[in-house]
Design an enzyme around this catalytic site. Structure first.
Site, PDB file in Angstrom:
ATOM      1  N   ASP A 168       4.975   2.626  14.681  1.00  0.00           N
ATOM      2  CA  ASP A 168       3.811   2.299  13.870  1.00  0.00           C
ATOM      3  C   ASP A 168       3.234   3.542  13.179  1.00  0.00           C
ATOM      4  OD1 ASP A 168       1.649   0.289  13.217  1.00  0.00           O
ATOM      5  OD2 ASP A 168       0.431   1.728  14.330  1.00  0.00           O
ATOM      6  N   GLU A 219       7.417   2.921  10.201  1.00  0.00           N
ATOM      7  CA  GLU A 219       6.586   2.218   9.227  1.00  0.00           C
ATOM      8  C   GLU A 219       5.976   3.239   8.268  1.00  0.00           C
ATOM      9  OE1 GLU A 219       2.529  -0.497   8.900  1.00  0.00           O
ATOM     10  OE2 GLU A 219       2.682   1.208  10.266  1.00  0.00           O
TER      11      GLU A 219
END
Length: 611
Positions: free
Chosen positions: A329, A358
Site C-alpha cells: 500500500d 501501489e
C-alpha cells in the site's frame, strides 16, 4: 561484537536502580530454522523490561547483541538461528535484575512442507480483489467485539458489514467457477479504530482482527485456496499504522514515527518527488514523513529497529501463511531506501514471489520509475517487480466516461518501451478506492464489456474488483464503491453467488466475464503472447497476441455505430489462407483477399488464427 552476558554481575550499577519488570509482548512470536533470513531481532515489551540484563540458553541459537530503547519498557535482542537444528525448539532467554528474574521462550520451528506456497503471480493469472468486510459474512457471531472503538454501525455507509475469513472460504468454489486464479484481499490485521472496516489502520501488526477471524483462520484460508489452485495476495502496509496502535502510548524511540499526534507534517500526495531529478530534499521528506491522515501515524523506516521490525513482520506473515504475493500500500509515501532493501530481502528469501506496489498516478513515466531495473538511471534500484498500472486504468476510465476513445488505451500501451517489465504491470479498470467502471459508463453494459474484453486480452496481470462480474454499479462514494456482495449477508435481497439467485443482467455479465477468463486461460497467447496492435481509427481497435505457433486476433468496436472490418488491412498478420475461429461464438470464417466483416456497435470479437 558479542556481549559477555552469560555471567550476571549483581554489583553492577544498573542493578542498584533496577525495578521489577513484566514481559507482555514478544514479537515476532516465533521464527523458523532453514531460512536465509537467519538473524532475527526480537522485540520485548513490558513494564520496565528494558532494565533487565539477559542470559541465553546454550543451544539452538546465539544471542549476538541486545539493545535498550529510549523507553524503559522495550528491549531488542538479536538472535542468530542455528540452521543445523533438526526439530522444533523453544529457545530460552533469561532476563534478570537484582530484584527479579524470569525465563522467556522463543519458538524456533521447522518450516512447513507445502506443495503450493510462495508461488508469485504473473500475466497468466487473473486477480480478484476482495474487500474482506464487504464480500461475505461467514460467521455473524464475530461481527462485534466488546472493546471495539468503531463508532459506525452496520446501517452506516462506512460501517462494518460483517464480511470475514470464513465467508471468503465459503465462496472459494464460486471463485473457481468464475475462473480467477489469484485473490488479493484487503488488510485483515487488527484495526481497533473508528471507520476501520477497510483494514488500512492496523493497531497490531501480528494479529488478525477478531471481526475477520484469527491468524489460524487466515492460514486455513490460504491452505484451502491452494487446494483449489487459487493463489493468495496479502495487502501489506509499511507506511503507517492506526492512531490506536499500542505503540502510540509508549514509543520505543521518539523517532519511531515521524512527528507526533497533533504535531506532524501534513499529508503530501506528490508521488513524483523521489524520481524527480529536480526535487529538493525537503520535498522528498515531506512526501515520506507526512501523515496519510491525522489518524494514521507515519512510520519512520529510517529507524534501524523499526526497519528490521517491518521487514521481519512481512517475512513472518509470508512464511506463516504460505501466501504467494504482496500488494504494498501507498508505495511512494514510504522511504524508498527502506523499500528497496525490504523487497530485496523478501525476493531473496522467496525467489518466485511477486510484489506489486501501489503507485497511484496516471503518468506512465512516473510508474516506470518505481519498477525495478528502471531504464533511467535513477537514484536506486527499487527491486520492485510490479506496479499498479494506473495509466492504463485512467485510459479505460476515460473511454468509459466518454472523455476519450480507444486511442487513449492504444497510446498508453504504445509507451510500454519505458517499462523494464510491462508484462508484470497489474492492470485494472477500477478498484476499492475509485468509482466502478460500470458507474463511469453510466450503466452501459456493452461499453463496459468492451473495456473488460481489452483488460482480459491485453498485456499485464489483469485484476477485477469483487462484484465486477455481476455488474455492481455503486457511485463515487467509498461506502458504495465497496457495496456488500449480494448474497453474502443476512440483509442481502438476493443471492448473486448462485446462477439461480442472480438477475438476468447479473448472469449476462457473469457469463461474459467467465468466458473471457476461460479463453485467457485456455489460449496462452491471450495472456503471454507478444502484443501487436493497430491504431484505432474511428474507434475500431484491432490487435494480435502471438505466442509460439498460436496467434489470436482481437477486434473491438468502441463506437456506437456498426463498423466493417477489412481483413486486408492486417496482411502482415493474416495470410489469404488463414482461417479465423470466433472463440466467443464457436464458429469459423475463411479469410480471403476480399473478406470483410461487420461488427456491431460497442462489441468485441476474439479470433484464433489457423493458417
Amino acid at each position: 561484537m558479542i556481549k559477555n552476558i552469560f555471567i550476571i554481575t549483581f554489583c553492577s550499577l544498573s542493578f542498584l536502580f533496577a525495578q521489577k519488570f513484566d514481559v507482555q509482548r514478544i514479537e515476532p512470536p516465533n521464527w523458523w530454522f532453514g531460512m536465509k533470513t537467519d538473524t532475527v531481532q526480537i522485540l520485548l515489551y513490558g513494564k520496565n523490561v528494558g532494565s533487565a540484563d539477559i542470559y541465553p540458553s546454550h543451544r539452538g541459537a546465539t544471542v549476538i547483541d541486545y539493545h535498550k530503547a529510549e523507553s524503559p519498557d522495550y528491549l531488542f535482542i538479536d538472535l542468530l538461528i542455528d540452521n543445523s537444528i533438526t526439530d522444533n525448539l523453544n529457545f530460552e532467554i533469561g532476563l534478570a535484575t537484582n530484584e527479579y528474574d524470569t525465563v522467556i521462550t522463543f519458538p524456533i520451528l521447522q518450516r512447513e512442507k507445502r506443495e503450493k506456497a510462495f508461488q508469485g503471480f504473473n500475466q497468466s493469472d487473473v486477480v480478484y480483489l476482495i474487500m474482506a468486510d464487504r464480500f461475505c459474512d461467514g460467521n455473524p457471531d464475530n461481527n462485534n467485539i466488546g472493546d471495539s472503538l468503531d463508532e459506525f454501525t452496520e446501517k452506516d455507509l462506512d460501517g462494518r458489514k460483517g464480511g470475514d475469513i470464513e465467508g471468503i472460504i465459503s465462496k472459494l468454489d464460486y471463485l473457481t467457477e468464475l475462473g480467477v486464479s489469484a485473490i488479493w484481499i484487503t488488510p485483515m490485521l487488527e484495526n481497533n479504530m473508528w471507520m476501520s472496516y477497510h483494514g488500512y489502520a492496523a493497531t497490531d501488526l501480528f494479529k488478525v482482527d477478531p471481526r475477520f477471524g484469527s491468524n489460524e483462520l487466515y492460514k486455513k484460508l490460504v491452505d484451502e485456496a491452494h487446494k483449489k489452485d487459487l493463489k493468495i495476495i496479502m495487502d501489506h502496509v509499511s507506511n503507517h499504522i492506526g492512531i490506536n496502535h499500542w505503540w502510540i502510548k509508549d514509543l520505543p524511540f521518539k523517532n519511531w514515527i515521524n512527528g507526533e499526534p497533533g504535531n506532524h507534517l501534513p499529508a503530501n500526495h506528490n508521488k513524483m518527488t523521489f524520481p524527480d531529478p529536480y526535487s529538493p530534499g525537503e520535498s522528498v521528506v515531506l512526501t515520506w514523513n507526512g501523515w496519510f491522515t491525522d489518524y494514521m501515524p507515519d512510520l519512520n523506516q529510517s529507524n534501524p529497529f523499526l526497519k528490521k521490525y517491518l521487514i521481519q513482520n512481512t517475512i513472518w506473515w509470508i512464511e506463516y501463511l504460505g501466501i504467494d504475493g504482496i500488494r504494498e500500500d501507498t508505495y511512494p509515501y514510504v522511504n524508498q531506501y527502506y523499500l528497496s532493501d525490504w523487497a530485496k530481502i523478501i525476493l531473496n528469501e522467496y525467489p518466485n514471489f511477486n510484489i506489486v506496489g501501489e503507485i497511484w498516478t496516471g503518468e506512465a513515466t512516473f510508474l516506470a520509475a518505481y519498477q525495478r531495473n528502471n531504464k533511467f538511471g535513477l537514484k536506486l534500484n527499487s527491486n520492485l517487480p510490479s506496479v499498479t498500472d494506473f495509466a492504463l486504468a485512467d485510459a479505460f476510465r476515460d473511454f468509459l466516461s466518454g472523455k476519450k476513445g480507444l486511442d487513449g488505451i492504444f497510446n498508453i500501451l504504445a509507451m510500454d518501451y519505458i517499462y523494464s517489465e510491462p508484462e508484470n504491470l497489474l492492470t485494472f479498470i477500477d478498484n476499492h478506492d475509485i468509482a466502478r467502471g460500470l458507474y463511469l459508463a453510466n450503466g452501459n453494459i456493452n461499453k463496459f464489456k468492451v473495456a473488460l474484453t481489452i483488460l482480459l486480452t491485453t498485456r499485464g496481470i489483469p485484476k477485477i474488483l469483487y462484484g465486477t462480474e455481476i455488474g455492481i454499479v455503486g457511485d463515487d462514494r467509498h461506502g458504495t464503491i465497496r457495496t456488500p456482495f449480494p448474497g453474502g449477508f443476512k440483509f442481502s435481497d438476493h443471492n448473486a453467488f448462485s446462477k439461480c439467485g442472480r438477475t438476468d443482467i447479473e448472469n449476462d455479465i457473469f457469463n461474459y466475464t467467465q468466458k473471457l477468463i476461460s479463453l485467457r486461460k485456455n489460449f496462452k497467447s491471450l495472456s503471454e503472447g507478444n502484443l501487436i496492435h493497430y491504431y484505432p481509427f474511428n474507434n475500431l481497435y484491432v490487435y494480435f497476441r502471438n505466442l509460439n505457433e498460436e496467434t489470436t486476433m482481437i477486434v473491438v468496436n468502441g463506437s456506437d455505430k456498426k463498423q466493417t472490418i477489412d481483413f486486408t488491412s492486417y496482411s502482415e498478420m493474416l495470410s489469404t489462407k488463414s482461417k479465423l475461429i470466433d472463440l466467443m461464438n464457436d464458429y469459423e470464417i475463411i479469410f480471403s483477399n476480399n473478406s470483410k466483416m461487420e461488427i456491431e456497435p460497442l462489441s468485441s470479437k476474439i479470433f484464433l488464427i489457423e493458417k
